[in-house]
Design a protein around this motif. Structure first.
Motif, PDB file in Angstrom:
ATOM      1  N   ALA A 209      -4.398  22.941  47.583  1.00 43.13           N
ATOM      2  CA  ALA A 209      -5.200  23.969  47.092  1.00 43.13           C
ATOM      3  C   ALA A 209      -6.217  23.686  46.371  1.00 43.13           C
ATOM      4  CB  ALA A 209      -4.399  24.934  46.022  1.00 43.13           C
ATOM      5  N   THR A 210      -6.224  22.485  45.410  1.00 44.79           N
ATOM      6  CA  THR A 210      -7.231  21.697  44.870  1.00 44.79           C
ATOM      7  C   THR A 210      -8.430  21.057  45.772  1.00 44.79           C
ATOM      8  OG1 THR A 210      -5.986  19.878  44.274  1.00 44.79           O
ATOM      9  CG2 THR A 210      -6.131  21.411  42.738  1.00 44.79           C
ATOM     10  N   ASP A 211      -7.895  20.613  46.843  1.00 46.98           N
ATOM     11  CA  ASP A 211      -8.951  20.192  47.876  1.00 46.98           C
ATOM     12  C   ASP A 211      -9.520  21.181  48.322  1.00 46.98           C
ATOM     13  OD1 ASP A 211      -7.790  17.542  47.492  1.00 46.98           O
ATOM     14  OD2 ASP A 211      -6.686  17.479  49.387  1.00 46.98           O
ATOM     15  N   SER A 212      -9.229  22.467  48.659  1.00 47.67           N
ATOM     16  CA  SER A 212      -9.885  23.602  49.164  1.00 47.67           C
ATOM     17  C   SER A 212     -10.856  24.107  48.118  1.00 47.67           C
ATOM     18  CB  SER A 212      -9.073  24.570  49.558  1.00 47.67           C
ATOM     19  OG  SER A 212      -8.166  24.209  50.686  1.00 47.67           O
ATOM     20  N   ALA A 213     -10.345  24.095  46.832  1.00 44.02           N
ATOM     21  CA  ALA A 213     -11.326  24.698  45.713  1.00 44.02           C
ATOM     22  C   ALA A 213     -12.596  23.742  45.765  1.00 44.02           C
ATOM     23  CB  ALA A 213     -10.462  24.829  44.561  1.00 44.02           C
ATOM     24  N   TYR A 214     -12.293  22.294  45.685  1.00 36.26           N
ATOM     25  CA  TYR A 214     -13.407  21.546  45.525  1.00 36.26           C
ATOM     26  C   TYR A 214     -14.200  21.459  46.669  1.00 36.26           C
ATOM     27  CZ  TYR A 214     -11.662  20.406  40.969  1.00 36.26           C
ATOM     28  OH  TYR A 214     -10.804  20.448  39.647  1.00 36.26           O
ATOM     29  N   HIS A 215     -13.550  21.372  47.830  1.00 36.11           N
ATOM     30  CA  HIS A 215     -14.439  21.458  49.040  1.00 36.11           C
ATOM     31  C   HIS A 215     -15.568  22.694  48.901  1.00 36.11           C
ATOM     32  CE1 HIS A 215     -15.383  21.482  53.365  1.00 36.11           C
ATOM     33  NE2 HIS A 215     -15.106  22.464  53.301  1.00 36.11           N
ATOM     34  N   TYR A 216     -15.226  24.053  48.512  1.00 35.86           N
ATOM     35  CA  TYR A 216     -15.861  25.274  48.602  1.00 35.86           C
ATOM     36  C   TYR A 216     -16.846  25.130  47.213  1.00 35.86           C
ATOM     37  CZ  TYR A 216     -13.861  26.428  52.683  1.00 35.86           C
ATOM     38  OH  TYR A 216     -13.294  26.295  54.196  1.00 35.86           O
ATOM     39  N   GLY A 217     -16.902  24.076  46.712  1.00 38.72           N
ATOM     40  CA  GLY A 217     -17.877  24.209  45.532  1.00 38.72           C
ATOM     41  C   GLY A 217     -17.335  24.216  44.194  1.00 38.72           C
ATOM     42  N   ALA A 218     -16.160  24.359  43.871  1.00 37.06           N
ATOM     43  CA  ALA A 218     -15.644  24.361  42.608  1.00 37.06           C
ATOM     44  C   ALA A 218     -15.959  23.016  41.706  1.00 37.06           C
ATOM     45  CB  ALA A 218     -14.108  24.608  42.613  1.00 37.06           C
TER      46      ALA A 218
END
Length: 128
Positions: free
Chosen positions: A84-93
């Motif tokens: 989940a965190t990998d996805s969040a940061y991938h999309y610009g978080a």
């Protein structure tokens, strides 16, 4: 404008895993996707899913993570959190929070609690 795609992966007897993701626009980058760079993560350990949303609770990513029988509940929680965190940061978080009911925990604090639990379990195993 972003294109949202939904994929289903089939894992034989294990069932189906659903992933929803956003396809990168022609112009490149996801700078407009998370205003202010803030993402919210909701983990569902029973279903093995996580959601990443923006401030307005608009869905950015929804995905299923398969629960390997060899993993403990804590190890699975770690795997779900990491995805989940990998996805969040991938999309610009730039900042992300884990939502559990009314509580919003910064991912750094959530991870610190996970580390503390993992360390406690490791230390218990040293004395058996």
């Amino acid at each position: 404008m972003f294109c949202v795609l939904k994929m289903f992966d089939h894992y034989g007897d294990y069932g189906t895993a659903e992933t929803t993701y956003i396809r990168e626009p022609k112009s490149g980058g996801f700078t407009d996707l998370l205003p202010g760079g803030v993402a919210f993560i909701k983990l569902d350990l029973e279903k093995g899913t996580y959601k990443v949303t923006d401030r307005d609770d608009s869905l950015i990513v929804f995905s299923t993570v398969s629960h390997d029988d060899g993993l403990t509940d804590l190890e699975f929680r770690r795997e779900l959190f990491n995805s989940a965190t990998d996805s969040a940061y991938h999309y610009g978080a730039k900042d992300a929070f884990v939502i559990e009911g009314p509580v919003k925990t910064p991912v750094d604090e959530y991870e610190a609690e996970l580390l503390k639990e993992e360390r406690a379990i490791r230390n218990e195993g040293d004395f058996e």
